[in-house]
Enzyme design. Structure first.
Site, PDB file in Angstrom:
ATOM      1  N   HIS A  21       0.485  -0.802   0.049  1.00  0.00           N
ATOM      2  CA  HIS A  21       0.000  -0.060  -0.018  1.00  0.00           C
ATOM      3  C   HIS A  21       0.807   1.348   0.301  1.00  0.00           C
ATOM      4  O   HIS A  21       1.570   1.323   0.620  1.00  0.00           O
ATOM      5  CB  HIS A  21      -0.663  -0.021   1.267  1.00  0.00           C
ATOM      6  CG  HIS A  21      -1.375   1.593   1.664  1.00  0.00           C
ATOM      7  ND1 HIS A  21      -2.556   1.769   0.997  1.00  0.00           N
ATOM      8  CD2 HIS A  21      -0.878   2.305   2.604  1.00  0.00           C
ATOM      9  CE1 HIS A  21      -2.953   2.817   1.414  1.00  0.00           C
ATOM     10  NE2 HIS A  21      -1.895   3.597   2.338  1.00  0.00           N
ATOM     11  N   CYS A  64      -4.241   2.494  -4.244  1.00  0.00           N
ATOM     12  CA  CYS A  64      -3.875   2.979  -4.120  1.00  0.00           C
ATOM     13  C   CYS A  64      -2.544   3.774  -4.428  1.00  0.00           C
ATOM     14  O   CYS A  64      -2.029   4.608  -5.017  1.00  0.00           O
ATOM     15  CB  CYS A  64      -3.208   3.216  -2.834  1.00  0.00           C
ATOM     16  SG  CYS A  64      -2.679   0.885  -2.461  1.00  0.00           S
TER      17      CYS A  64
END
Length: 174
Positions: A42, A112
């Site tokens: 992430h 993301c």
């Protein structure tokens, strides 16, 4: 021309990289995949004193490393930006109403890391490291990926600071 002035004004751009598997991908991938996967990444872009990231809830921002993921596993320098803060905000709001609005999140194609890549392009003229972008396809198309994807899809990365959007210049003691 003095570069210190630019840094004082927060034009330094960084990529905060988090391993969602907390080391599991690294330790289990050789056995399960027959190859080493360093992590399930992430990312958030840190610029102008805030961390910006994309989740299924849309674009969020918080103080750097102010999400439930805690401290990043590593920080990559993306470079310096000449983009004025006001222009950046307009750009982010535009993305938040179009490409990266709540509900537009897709673990494979629109996650993301795609967001971080676009923001990096806008601020620094180049994207984030390719190995981070290519990871979902690499991992999720494997048996381990099939196993993990429901968990990853349901993972909500959120800010730990409930006042995060309004308390931008207030860093409470940890």
């Amino acid at each position: 021309e003095s570069h210190e002035w630019e840094e004082d004004y927060g034009y330094q751009v960084e990529l905060y990289v988090y391993d969602l598997s907390k080391g599991l991908a690294r330790s289990m991938s050789p056995a399960l995949l027959g190859k080493q996967i360093e992590g399930i990444w992430h990312t958030g872009v840190v610029a102008y004193g805030r961390e910006y990231f994309f989740t299924s809830g849309g674009i969020e921002s918080c103080r750097p490393s102010g999400t439930i993921l805690g401290e990043p596993d590593r920080v990559e320098e993306l470079g310096e930006s000449q983009v004025p803060y006001q222009l950046f905000l307009e750009y982010i709001f535009g993305l938040g109403e179009a490409t990266y609005k709540p509900g537009a999140y897709d673990l494979f194609k629109h996650n993301c890391n795609n967001f971080s890549d676009e923001v990096s392009q806008f601020l620094c003229g180049h994207g984030i490291p390719k190995h981070i972008l290519q990871l979902p396809d690499e991992v999720l198309n494997t048996p381990l990926g099939q196993m993990l994807s429901p968990m990853l899809a349901s993972m909500q990365v959120t800010s730990t600071d409930p006042l995060s959007s309004s308390s931008s210049h207030h860093y409470p003691p940890r």
